[in-house]
Design an enzyme around this catalytic site. Structure first.
Site, mmCIF file in Angstrom:
data_model
loop_
_atom_site.group_PDB
_atom_site.id
_atom_site.type_symbol
_atom_site.label_atom_id
_atom_site.label_comp_id
_atom_site.label_asym_id
_atom_site.label_seq_id
_atom_site.Cartn_x
_atom_site.Cartn_y
_atom_site.Cartn_z
ATOM 1 N N PHE A 94 0.829 -1.202 0.000
ATOM 2 C CA PHE A 94 0.000 0.000 0.000
ATOM 3 C C PHE A 94 0.862 1.250 0.000
ATOM 4 C CE2 PHE A 94 -2.435 2.987 2.927
ATOM 5 C CZ PHE A 94 -3.277 3.460 1.924
ATOM 6 N N SER A 169 4.485 -5.917 3.084
ATOM 7 C CA SER A 169 3.168 -5.540 3.587
ATOM 8 C C SER A 169 2.068 -6.188 2.750
ATOM 9 C CB SER A 169 3.047 -4.017 3.629
ATOM 10 O OG SER A 169 1.883 -3.623 4.313
ATOM 11 N N LEU A 170 1.254 -5.401 2.085
ATOM 12 C CA LEU A 170 0.204 -5.958 1.228
ATOM 13 C C LEU A 170 0.802 -6.762 0.083
ATOM 14 C CD1 LEU A 170 -2.783 -6.211 0.574
ATOM 15 C CD2 LEU A 170 -2.698 -3.952 -0.504
ATOM 16 N N ASP A 193 6.955 -8.120 6.871
ATOM 17 C CA ASP A 193 5.855 -7.621 7.688
ATOM 18 C C ASP A 193 4.541 -7.633 6.901
ATOM 19 O OD1 ASP A 193 5.316 -6.918 10.350
ATOM 20 O OD2 ASP A 193 4.898 -4.859 9.767
ATOM 21 N N HIS A 264 6.872 -0.843 10.929
ATOM 22 C CA HIS A 264 6.393 -1.613 9.774
ATOM 23 C C HIS A 264 7.503 -1.804 8.737
ATOM 24 C CE1 HIS A 264 3.429 -3.461 7.291
ATOM 25 N NE2 HIS A 264 3.245 -2.439 6.467
#
Length: 459
Positions: A94, A169-170, A193, A264
């Site tokens: 994202f 992430s995403l 993550d 993150h």
């Protein structure tokens, strides 16, 4: 909670973007390609799903080229892609601000310095921008588009098992769905993550899980906020328990953007650092972070037959046991800056029976480095206490240990008698690896200390 996180990110984006200048569709020089930047107008109206691929190899480490399936069959384009080499596929997540991720080039070059590979960067910045919940709706379509390219590469000689997806992430869940489309036959997925909001309670079909590749690993650094808190791979590295990373600002004076994403993004920076292989980032299997800190997990013998997993490019993270573990949580401590690795020092205190509860502060000292401190609360029903501490130096360079009765006033505890005080470095292979001092008396008002004279490799 997921909607709250989305709202926070959207507000953050508006505040930062309002003070920035509008970006260009594609930032590039006359010859080199770059990732996309979303313009302010596009950002306000919501991102469009548009995917492009950038290719870097050792022959063009500093100058990415736009890559597509047509690049393979068009002799005029002379693509540097080599189907006989393994391929690393980087997928960002994202983009709260609609801007290109700044870490991609460093990660790509780190991979190329470590191995002779093709590095494909998936640029889906347009579709990854705007509101988080809308971006999540795009991730499977991105995975489908990527799978079309992978199929084309396979027809040109690439092997499915030679693909290593690195999703941030995403992007980790995008990687997972690509793996699902190929029946879990791609070689490896590394989730940095993996995103938590809207995924923690999702079905395994809709998020990263061990069935998505021959080997799946994940590094967790923000599991209490933007990252996912559950294990999603064969092995899951939880750095400092998976949240609140050393060196990430918590004060009100930190920049808003840095305050929200430091934990993150730590997974990305730790992974980049691990590619240099300057020092090992080793994980220890344990049921929980508290048990790990309390010295209950001192080796990898039972779970991994003695070989502890490491962050980096070792095959299957160095795991040799077969069959592979499933969602095995491993824990490790890290420092605040690169290269992030520390030495895990186990302190063991065997105490004679106590009449009252007590609190003892343990301090380890090494020349030229900050002292390491940990407080242990002791009770009348236990006599052995353990704690794991992060040290910048190996055991042989620790100069002294100090004990201080910090609970003497609060608990009204008198002198404390220790049958033994021992320190050792993890992973511990033998009980004799510990360095011990026997029969220690800790006064109520006076600390106790002991100097060590150790030679590296002699214990």
């Amino acid at each position: 909670m997921a909607l709250l996180r989305s709202a926070v990110l959207s507000l953050l984006a508006i505040l930062v973007y309002a003070s920035s200048t509008a970006g260009n569709h594609t930032v590039s020089t006359a010859e080199c390609a770059d990732l996309s930047n979303t313009t302010w107008s596009e950002y306000r109206h919501g991102g469009k799903l548009e995917v492009q691929y950038l290719l870097l190899t050792r022959s063009n480490m500093d100058c990415a080229t736009v890559f597509s399936k047509e690049s393979l069959s068009d002799p005029q384009r002379r693509s540097p892609f080599n189907s006989s080499l393994p391929s690393k596929v980087i997928i960002h997540g994202f983009r709260a601000l609609g801007t290109k991720p700044s870490w991609v080039k460093t990660l790509a070059q780190g991979l190329l310095w470590a191995e002779d590979v093709n590095v494909l960067v998936v640029d889906w910045v347009y579709g990854a921008s705007f509101a988080y919940n809308r971006v999540v709706q795009n991730y499977k379509e991105v995975a489908v588009q990527i799978s079309v390219l992978i199929n084309e590469l396979i027809t040109h000689g690439s092997k499915l098992e030679s693909f290593h997806f690195i999703g941030v992430s995403l992007g980790a869940h995008v990687s997972g769905f690509v793996g699902t489309l190929f029946g879990g036959k791609i070689g490896r997925i590394t989730g940095l993550d993996p995103a938590g909001p809207m995924f923690k309670g999702a079905d395994v079909y809709d998020r990263l899980d061990p069935s998505d590749a021959l080997f799946v690993e994940a590094i967790h650094t923000d599991s209490d906020y933007f990252g996912i808190s559950i294990p999603v791979g064969h092995v899951d590295f939880f750095l400092n328990g998976g949240m609140d990373q050393a060196g990430c600002a918590r004060s009100q004076f930190a920049s808003m953007y840095g305050y929200f994403i430091c934990d993150h993004m730590r997974a990305v920076h730790v992974y980049i650092s691990a590619l240099n292989d300057s020092c090992p980032l080793t994980g220890f299997p344990c049921y929980s972070y508290d048990q790990f800190l309390n010295g209950r997990c001192v080796d990898c013998q039972e779970t991994f037959e003695g070989t502890c997993p490491r962050i980096g490019l070792l095959e299957r993270s160095g795991i040799t046991v077969s069959p592979l573990p499933y969602q095995e949580k491993v824990f490790l401590l890290t420092s605040a800056s690169a290269p992030f690795c520390v030495h895990h020092i186990l302190v063991e205190l065997e105490v004679s029976p106590l009449e009252k509860s007590a609190e003892v502060q343990v301090t380890l000292s090494s020349g030229g480095h900050p002292e390491m401190e940990r407080k242990l609360k002791m009770h009348t029903k236990e006599n052995v206490y353990k704690t794991v501490m992060a040290s910048p130096v190996p055991l042989c360079k620790i100069h002294s240990i100090q004990l201080k009765n910090t609970g003497s006033r609060f608990y009204r505890q008198g002198d404390i008698r220790f049958q033994s005080v021992c320190i050792s470095e993890l992973p511990r292979k033998r009980e004799t690896d510990a360095v011990c001092v026997n029969t220690v008396y800790l006064g109520r008002s006076f600390p106790w200390s002991h100097d060590f004279v150790l030679l590296c490799g002699s214990y």
